[in-house]
Design an enzyme around this catalytic site. Structure first.
Site, PDB file in Angstrom:
ATOM      1  N   GLU B 203       0.832  -1.206   0.000  1.00 42.32           N
ATOM      2  CA  GLU B 203       0.000   0.000   0.000  1.00 42.32           C
ATOM      3  C   GLU B 203       0.867   1.256   0.000  1.00 42.32           C
ATOM      4  O   GLU B 203       0.365   2.369   0.125  1.00 42.32           O
ATOM      5  CB  GLU B 203      -0.925   0.009   1.227  1.00 42.32           C
ATOM      6  CG  GLU B 203      -2.132  -0.895   1.088  1.00 42.32           C
ATOM      7  CD  GLU B 203      -1.779  -2.358   0.854  1.00 42.32           C
ATOM      8  OE1 GLU B 203      -1.046  -2.923   1.681  1.00 42.32           O
ATOM      9  OE2 GLU B 203      -2.213  -2.929  -0.154  1.00 42.32           O
ATOM     10  N   ASN B 287      -0.402  -7.601  -3.952  1.00 40.36           N
ATOM     11  CA  ASN B 287      -1.123  -6.793  -4.926  1.00 40.36           C
ATOM     12  C   ASN B 287      -0.179  -5.828  -5.641  1.00 40.36           C
ATOM     13  O   ASN B 287       0.824  -5.404  -5.081  1.00 40.36           O
ATOM     14  CB  ASN B 287      -2.224  -5.988  -4.229  1.00 40.36           C
ATOM     15  CG  ASN B 287      -1.661  -5.014  -3.212  1.00 40.36           C
ATOM     16  OD1 ASN B 287      -1.212  -5.416  -2.148  1.00 40.36           O
ATOM     17  ND2 ASN B 287      -1.646  -3.731  -3.530  1.00 40.36           N
ATOM     18  N   ASP B 329      -7.049  -5.032  -5.147  1.00 39.50           N
ATOM     19  CA  ASP B 329      -6.142  -5.318  -4.029  1.00 39.50           C
ATOM     20  C   ASP B 329      -6.142  -6.800  -3.658  1.00 39.50           C
ATOM     21  O   ASP B 329      -6.077  -7.151  -2.491  1.00 39.50           O
ATOM     22  CB  ASP B 329      -6.503  -4.469  -2.790  1.00 39.50           C
ATOM     23  CG  ASP B 329      -5.582  -4.760  -1.603  1.00 39.50           C
ATOM     24  OD1 ASP B 329      -4.385  -4.967  -1.830  1.00 39.50           O
ATOM     25  OD2 ASP B 329      -6.068  -4.804  -0.459  1.00 39.50           O
TER      26      ASP B 329
END
Lengths: 187, 602
Positions: B203, B287, B329
């Site tokens: 992230e 991801n 994701d």
């Protein structure tokens, strides 16, 4: 008689011509103001801590332009990634409630953004122009309804999980809100 | 006398028949882990996944379906940190080792003494700045043991080796840089004298990697990135992927917009498995970054997939991408359960993977071929997997777009099933999966890459899926390719699972119930309310007294429990990347905690 009425009517009309002043040109980074803030309510001698602020904060948190710019920057500088797009918190603490670990005044928020804080908040000094830090801090204040509602941003075009900043219930900071979440700082 | 003798003979005959039948059944349909990857039970629990095959299955059977209701607390221990406890208690040489979330203190408990007193503690003193780049609470997924040492990763990107007897630090190697958004949360795997570890930070636009360190010294033996040119990914002559889409030069560069692979994610924060016979290490990749898929057209190799690598050199053998050009994701880091089974009449060495995209994959672990991909979660975002090409088939209506809210996408960003590891019992042939039942609304927004800050570009809010429950605990019949039984849970099931030869399966709920259910029917046999929600991994062992114990660390948190662990504001549905919208009521049913519970029969 009619002239007096006309005059009376003119007063609000003319008053409406008073437009808010906007400083579109940003100050250079070198103009960082000196904000002497405290991170606690305790100060020896039984007094409030000694603080001294520049007064710049009022210009920002009462100004619709700065607040809406702050809202854009909140996303652009990825503040939204840590505090959530709606400010409910994620990696970082929520910004829409009445709890403030490092203080709720605009000067304290400005210092928090400039200096960073030890448990994860990055220091943005030198990375974000100082006037944009003020815009961000002003917007952060608006997230908990602590700016005039006529200056706060209205409904966004994005997913809106709650009322817009201009319609947020005011959450004034509380004295007991300056502890780390849950009162459990890391060992 | 004569009659009794006949009866005895008849019984013996029946028993023999029964045994023969069981053996036949095992050979024909029930998968078994390869012996080299799942050695005989020794009563210990030396790695979070129990063994290299990642079965999380114990042959201990003192605790059975008919006596489990008598389980009692043997001892408890405070972890000293009230954040999400995703870790597994491990047991070696009558000592239990538990590691806390940040600040990642490791505790050794002496099981030979009453109350299991603290033997020693080790404090790695990780940097607090790491807290600002840890996406999903301050979690750690466990320590592991090898040759007299405990190995684990710290949130600030260090791997440490600690003497299991004394708690003295043997070595510490810095691998991750928090300034670039790198953290470490996974449990290392120890095999062939090496420590295999990977980074977290998908992230934050980090570039994902896996590294092998020398078990003795901590020196880096090899490092493989999961994006970028072949030489960085360690793709060479040995690389023989099964599907055409994975063949070609430098796909880790070509399947991205210019230079986007440098912030492309593909981290390794989940589970590793190892097949000693094939000499292959299996690891998933996270991801792609950012979540906003419109900013990275292309397949985004080698993210959201699984690699088979040579553990000595790191060279890739094959790769399969569960979610090419991931839209939601969907990290590909879940557990890889290694089993041998008859598949359509042939003996196959398979890798079973309950995946975030909602499909239960059975792959041939020699070649990377997908044998089966069956859904176990309500789907709207995808319609199936094309077994010819291996491609995931998307529903175009649910493709995220910039500045538009796409509604009712199922499953969600944490997927049908997140990291929470499942368990496999070769007595039943079932895989016991903790997972979710949720859908979401998603809007792409522009993501700016600023190193050390989030790189997401999406606003979302999750909600309960069809039926209104947000979690489920499912027994999946691997050979039958179907659900055997399912328990609906109000909250997402974020804990791991444990299967035992006593036909008792354990898991925990986010309300704080630690449950024992019947392995064959799912019938609830026993439950105990702990002090906080459970997201940890249950383990079991034989104590010094010869009796079977079951251990779990309670303490809610993680992505699902961030609303409690981080005191988030439930008025904002986008909080915790949209998870808060689905679990607003979690604050009403549990509070923060961090307590180890160990149970035994009276």
């Amino acid at each position: 008689m009619s002239r007096r009425i006309l005059l009376l009517l003119l007063v609000p009309v003319l008053a409406a011509c008073q437009r808010e002043e906007r400083e579109y040109r940003a100050n250079p980074i070198a103009s960082e103001t000196r904000e002497t803030v405290a991170l606690t309510a305790l100060s020896p001698g039984g007094n409030e801590p000694v603080v001294a602020t520049s007064g710049k904060g009022r210009d920002y948190e009462n100004n619709a332009y700065h607040l809406s710019q702050g809202k854009r920057l909140f996303q652009w500088f990825n503040c939204s990634g840590c505090h959530a797009p709606g400010g409910g918190g994620d990696i970082g603490p929520p910004l829409i409630d009445d709890k403030w670990i490092y203080g709720a005044s605009i000067e304290q928020i400005v210092q928090t953004i400039r200096e960073g804080r030890p448990n994860g908040m990055p220091s943005f000094r030198g990375r974000v122009p100082d006037d944009q830090i003020w815009q961000l801090a002003a917007y952060v204040r608006s997230m908990s309804g602590n700016v005039p509602s006529d200056a706060a941003p209205t409904r966004a075009d994005h997913m809106h999980p709650g009322p817009s900043e201009s319609r947020r219930p005011v959450s004034p900071p509380i004295a007991g809100g300056d502890v780390p979440p849950g009162g459990q700082a890391p060992q | 006398m004569g009659r009794r003798g006949t009866a005895a003979w008849a019984w013996a005959f029946l028993l023999l028949l029964g045994c023969a039948g069981a053996v036949a059944a095992q050979e024909s349909s029930i998968p078994v882990p390869p012996a080299a990857a799942a050695p005989r039970e020794d009563g210990q629990w030396v790695m979070p996944a129990k063994n290299y095959a990642s079965t999380r299955y114990s042959e201990l059977d003192e605790i059975k379906t008919d006596n489990v209701k008598g389980l009692q607390v043997a001892f408890t221990f405070s972890m000293g940190v009230n954040r999400g406890q995703e870790s597994a208690p491990i047991v070696v040489n009558n000592t239990m080792y538990v590691v806390a979330p940040y600040p990642n203190i490791l505790y050794a408990l002496d099981l030979t003494q009453p109350g299991a007193p603290l033997k020693w503690r080790y404090d790695p003193k990780p940097e607090a700045a790491a807290l600002g780049v840890a996406c999903c609470d301050w979690v750690n997924r466990g320590p592991t043991y090898s040759n007299g040492r405990i190995f684990y990763a710290t949130l600030d990107g260090n791997v440490v080796a600690v003497d299991a007897e004394t708690g003295a630090e043997a070595w510490k190697t810095k691998l991750g840089n928090v300034r670039d958004g790198e953290t470490m949360t996974m449990a290392p795997l120890l095999a062939k004298g090496k420590v295999f570890v990977g980074n977290s930070g998908g992230e934050f636009g980090v570039r994902g990697w896996i590294q092998a360190l020398d078990e003795k010294t901590g020196a880096v033996a090899w490092k493989a990135y999961n994006t970028g040119p072949d030489k960085d990914v360690l793709i060479g002559a040995d690389f023989k992927p099964f599907y055409e889409s994975d063949k070609g030069q430098d796909l880790g560069v070509k399947t991205w917009p210019a230079d986007a692979w440098q912030q492309g994610g593909g981290t390794v924060w989940g589970w590793l498995s190892f097949d000693p016979d094939l000499n292959l290490l299996y690891h998933g990749t996270g991801n792609p970054g950012p979540w906003n898929s419109e900013q990275r057209p292309g397949d985004n190799k080698w993210t959201a997939g699984v690699f088979a690598r040579n553990p000595e050199t790191g060279q890739a053998r094959w790769f399969y991408q569960f979610s090419p050009h991931d839209l939601f994701d969907w990290d590909g880091i879940n557990e890889n359960v290694l089993l041998d089974m008859k598949w359509r009449g042939q003996d196959r060495k398979v890798l079973v993977r309950p995946e975030r995209n909602g499909f239960l994959y059975v792959l041939d672990r020699v070649s990377g071929e997908v044998l089966s991909a069956k859904p176990f979660h309500p789907l709207t975002a995808t319609t199936g997997v094309d077994l010819k090409t291996g491609a995931l088939i998307h529903n175009a209506d649910k493709t995220p777009q910039m500045n538009r809210v796409v509604r009712d996408i199922c499953p969600t960003a944490p997927g049908a099933k997140d990291w929470s590891p499942s368990a496999f019992s070769n007595k039943t042939g079932f895989l016991y999966m903790p997972h979710m039942n949720m859908c979401m609304d998603w809007e792409n927004v522009s993501a700016n890459y600023i190193a050390g800050t989030p790189y997401i570009g999406a606003e979302l809010r999750m909600k309960a899926g069809p039926g209104g429950h947000r979690g489920a605990f499912t027994a999946w019949d691997i050979a039958g390719e179907k659900i055997a039984w399912q328990i609906k849970e109000s909250f997402p099931v974020w804990s791991g699972a444990l299967a035992t030869a006593g036909d008792v399966v354990f898991y925990g709920t986010m309300e704080g119930w630690f449950k024992a259910v019947h392995a064959r029917t799912g019938e609830l046999l026993w439950r105990f309310k702990t002090d906080s929600g459970i997201i940890g991994q249950p383990t079991t062992y034989r104590g010094p007294d010869g009796h079977q114990y079951v251990a779990i660390i309670a303490g809610v948190g993680g992505w699902a429990g961030a609303v409690v662990a981080g005191d988030l504001d439930v008025r904002d549905g986008t909080a915790a990347k949209g998870f808060v919208n689905a679990v607003r009521d979690l604050k009403d049913v549990t509070t923060k905690g961090g307590t180890l519970y160990v149970f035994r029969l009276p």
